[in-house]
Design an enzyme around this catalytic site. Structure first.
Site, PDB file in Angstrom:
ATOM      1  N   CYS A 119       0.807  -1.223   0.000  1.00 51.20           N
ATOM      2  CA  CYS A 119       0.000   0.000   0.000  1.00 51.20           C
ATOM      3  C   CYS A 119       0.843   1.276   0.000  1.00 51.20           C
ATOM      4  CB  CYS A 119      -0.962  -0.001   1.183  1.00 51.20           C
ATOM      5  SG  CYS A 119      -2.112  -1.377   1.140  1.00 51.20           S
ATOM      6  N   HIS A 258      -3.207   7.565   1.811  1.00 47.51           N
ATOM      7  CA  HIS A 258      -3.599   6.211   1.404  1.00 47.51           C
ATOM      8  C   HIS A 258      -4.982   5.941   1.995  1.00 47.51           C
ATOM      9  CE1 HIS A 258      -3.848   2.028   0.696  1.00 47.51           C
ATOM     10  NE2 HIS A 258      -3.657   1.672   1.952  1.00 47.51           N
ATOM     11  N   ASN A 288      -9.971   0.011  -0.245  1.00 52.55           N
ATOM     12  CA  ASN A 288      -8.510   0.094  -0.236  1.00 52.55           C
ATOM     13  C   ASN A 288      -7.974  -0.524  -1.521  1.00 52.55           C
ATOM     14  OD1 ASN A 288      -5.775  -0.228   0.175  1.00 52.55           O
ATOM     15  ND2 ASN A 288      -5.953  -1.004   2.269  1.00 52.55           N
TER      16      ASN A 288
HETATM   17  O1  UT7 Z   1      -3.641  -0.782   3.543  1.00 49.73           O
HETATM   18  C1  UT7 Z   1      -2.780  -1.332   4.460  1.00 49.73           C
HETATM   19  C2  UT7 Z   1      -3.041  -0.827   5.755  1.00 49.73           C
HETATM   20  N1  UT7 Z   1      -4.204  -1.490   6.344  1.00 49.73           N
HETATM   21  C3  UT7 Z   1      -4.864  -0.874   7.269  1.00 49.73           C
HETATM   22  O2  UT7 Z   1      -4.588   0.251   7.556  1.00 49.73           O
HETATM   23  C4  UT7 Z   1      -5.944  -1.634   7.998  1.00 49.73           C
HETATM   24  C5  UT7 Z   1      -5.906  -1.228   9.441  1.00 49.73           C
HETATM   25  N2  UT7 Z   1      -6.916  -1.887  10.227  1.00 49.73           N
HETATM   26  C6  UT7 Z   1      -8.221  -1.567  10.154  1.00 49.73           C
HETATM   27  O3  UT7 Z   1      -8.624  -0.783   9.328  1.00 49.73           O
HETATM   28  C7  UT7 Z   1      -9.154  -2.190  11.137  1.00 49.73           C
HETATM   29  O4  UT7 Z   1      -8.408  -2.860  12.134  1.00 49.73           O
HETATM   30  C8  UT7 Z   1     -10.148  -3.190  10.503  1.00 49.73           C
HETATM   31  C9  UT7 Z   1     -11.175  -2.437   9.671  1.00 49.73           C
HETATM   32  C10 UT7 Z   1      -9.418  -4.182   9.642  1.00 49.73           C
HETATM   33  C11 UT7 Z   1     -10.901  -3.939  11.599  1.00 49.73           C
HETATM   34  O5  UT7 Z   1     -11.558  -3.033  12.461  1.00 49.73           O
HETATM   35  P1  UT7 Z   1     -11.415  -3.199  14.056  1.00 49.73           P
HETATM   36  O6  UT7 Z   1     -12.245  -2.162  14.652  1.00 49.73           O
HETATM   37  O7  UT7 Z   1      -9.946  -3.211  14.357  1.00 49.73           O
HETATM   38  O8  UT7 Z   1     -12.091  -4.612  14.280  1.00 49.73           O
HETATM   39  P2  UT7 Z   1     -11.450  -5.933  14.881  1.00 49.73           P
HETATM   40  O9  UT7 Z   1     -10.488  -6.545  13.930  1.00 49.73           O
HETATM   41  O10 UT7 Z   1     -10.981  -5.628  16.265  1.00 49.73           O
HETATM   42  O11 UT7 Z   1     -12.730  -6.870  14.974  1.00 49.73           O
HETATM   43  C12 UT7 Z   1     -13.832  -6.537  15.818  1.00 49.73           C
HETATM   44  C13 UT7 Z   1     -14.917  -7.580  15.610  1.00 49.73           C
HETATM   45  C14 UT7 Z   1     -14.390  -9.013  15.729  1.00 49.73           C
HETATM   46  O12 UT7 Z   1     -15.385  -9.773  16.382  1.00 49.73           O
HETATM   47  P3  UT7 Z   1     -15.255 -10.113  17.949  1.00 49.73           P
HETATM   48  O13 UT7 Z   1     -13.970 -10.882  18.073  1.00 49.73           O
HETATM   49  O14 UT7 Z   1     -15.216  -8.779  18.643  1.00 49.73           O
HETATM   50  O15 UT7 Z   1     -16.488 -10.909  18.213  1.00 49.73           O
HETATM   51  C15 UT7 Z   1     -14.277  -9.462  14.309  1.00 49.73           C
HETATM   52  O16 UT7 Z   1     -14.407 -10.866  14.156  1.00 49.73           O
HETATM   53  O17 UT7 Z   1     -15.462  -7.481  14.306  1.00 49.73           O
HETATM   54  C16 UT7 Z   1     -15.450  -8.773  13.671  1.00 49.73           C
HETATM   55  N3  UT7 Z   1     -15.316  -8.595  12.225  1.00 49.73           N
HETATM   56  C17 UT7 Z   1     -16.369  -8.412  11.412  1.00 49.73           C
HETATM   57  N4  UT7 Z   1     -17.685  -8.375  11.636  1.00 49.73           N
HETATM   58  C18 UT7 Z   1     -18.492  -8.162  10.572  1.00 49.73           C
HETATM   59  C19 UT7 Z   1     -14.163  -8.549  11.498  1.00 49.73           C
HETATM   60  N5  UT7 Z   1     -14.461  -8.338  10.203  1.00 49.73           N
HETATM   61  C20 UT7 Z   1     -15.815  -8.258  10.122  1.00 49.73           C
HETATM   62  C21 UT7 Z   1     -16.708  -8.054   9.066  1.00 49.73           C
HETATM   63  N6  UT7 Z   1     -18.032  -8.007   9.338  1.00 49.73           N
HETATM   64  N7  UT7 Z   1     -16.290  -7.864   7.795  1.00 49.73           N
END
Ligand code: UT7
Length: 331
Positions: A119, A258, A288
């Site tokens: 990225c 980005h 993204n």
């Molecule tokens: O381009 C390269 C750079 N990449 C980035 O900058 C990405 C950086 N990270 C992020 O943008 C965020 O961490 C994400 C969008 C990927 C995830 O958001 P988050 O607020 O950090 O969520 P999380 O990973 O902590 O997950 C929270 C909950 C989990 O469930 P539990 O364990 O709390 O029950 C996940 O399983 O959300 C769940 N989850 C989803 N639920 C519905 C993860 N993906 C999904 C989904 N739909 N697509």
């Protein structure tokens, strides 16, 4: 390097882009995986993404974006003597996708190669091209970010599949010599690149020619860890970029970040004290697109005449590696 040291500069003379025709809204993903429009839009700001058609390759996207950038710049393909293409999803393991672009555009003999910094790829490619132009090894460069990231997604992993999209953006750079006594010369003022391979496992594809012959792998990401690094490392590199130019946040006219997550973008804008209308955002419509996200955002901003000559534009990105970087341009 700070601005006054630059005798020759690279100026951006054109921007272009291309997005595949097929749009996949969050609602469509709800029918194929355990996710919801509400979760995706609240956590990321993403509403939809473009997905390449079967058989539509990264080079096809890159060629279309390049043609649009060359037309915007008013430059003939034959004038291009350097093509730097940032991609994580090349057409083939080798040769570089850049040579397919070169052949299609018709600039044989020019330098053409790919850059892999995920990225952060476009910021890396821009810095490399800028260095070629400043030392005089090329005069007119096409810098491209192009991805078909949908090809390397695990469509059963809701934690990554909903985040990415396909697309390509390109800019044309031209070398200009500094005019004696010029107070505020246009062009790329500074570039800042970093990597820390200790964080490889935070974001990678679990395959490739050397590790798993015959299998390219799919994206694996620890989103929370990448998010934490993004906030910290982007803040650091933006401070570095401002300091190198003697700028304060109020000198920045446009932030073109980005586009991974709206929360990261908004956090950086708040830190810089930038009004929301000074931040170019496409993540809602493009998701993204990895190396393509910044040039696509530049394309949108120039199409709508938002960025004007003389404006100070700050680019920043972080991606797998981890890699990260920033670039300051007087447009
Ligand atoms: O381009 C390269 C750079 N990449 C980035 O900058 C990405 C950086 N990270 C992020 O943008 C965020 O961490 C994400 C969008 C990927 C995830 O958001 P988050 O607020 O950090 O969520 P999380 O990973 O902590 O997950 C929270 C909950 C989990 O469930 P539990 O364990 O709390 O029950 C996940 O399983 O959300 C769940 N989850 C989803 N639920 C519905 C993860 N993906 C999904 C989904 N739909 N697509």
């Amino acid at each position: 390097m700070s601005a006054p040291d630059r005798l020759r500069r690279s100026i951006v003379i054109g921007c272009g882009g291309y997005l595949p025709a097929r749009i996949v809204a969050n609602a469509e993903l709800e029918s194929t995986m355990d996710t919801s429009d509400a979760w995706i839009s609240e956590r990321t700001g993403i509403l939809q993404r473009h997905i390449a058609a079967d058989g539509e390759k990264t080079s096809d996207l890159a060629i279309a974006a390049s043609r649009s950038a060359l037309a915007h710049a008013g430059v003939e393909a034959g004038e291009v003597d350097l093509i730097v293409l940032a991609t994580t999803t090349p057409d083939e393991t080798f040769p570089a996708t850049a040579v397919r672009v070169q052949a299609a555009l018709g600039c044989p003999g020019s330098i053409a190669f790919d850059v892999q910094a995920v990225c952060s790829g476009f910021v890396y490619a821009l810095a490399i091209a800028d260095n070629f132009l400043r030392v005089g090894q090329a005069r007119t460069a096409l810098v491209i970010g192009a991805e078909t990231f949908s090809r390397i997604l695990d469509w059963n992993d809701r934690g990554t599949a909903v985040l990415f999209g396909d697309g390509a953006g390109a800019v044309v750079l031209k070398a200009v010599d500094r005019v004696e006594g010029e107070a505020s010369p246009r062009g790329i003022l500074s570039t800042h690149l970093h990597a820390d391979g200790r964080h490889h496992d935070a974001l990678f594809a679990d395959g490739g020619p050397s590790s798993t012959p015959g299998r390219v792998g799919v994206v694996r990401m620890n989103g929370r860890e990448v998010f934490r690094h993004a906030v910290e490392k982007l803040s650091g590199v933006v401070e570095e970029a401002l300091a190198a130019n003697g700028f304060s946040p109020s000198d920045i006219d446009w932030l073109v970040p980005h586009q991974a997550n709206r929360r990261i973008i908004d956090g950086m804008a708040r830190k810089l004290g930038l009004a929301p209308e000074r931040v170019v955002v496409t993540v809602d419509r493009h998701a993204n697109t990895s190396a393509a996200s910044i040039p696509l955002a530049l394309w949108e901003a120039t199409k709508s005449d938002r960025i004007a000559p003389g404006d100070i534009v700050l680019l920043e990105a972080i991606g797998g590696g981890l890699t990260w970087g920033a670039c300051v341009i007087r447009w």
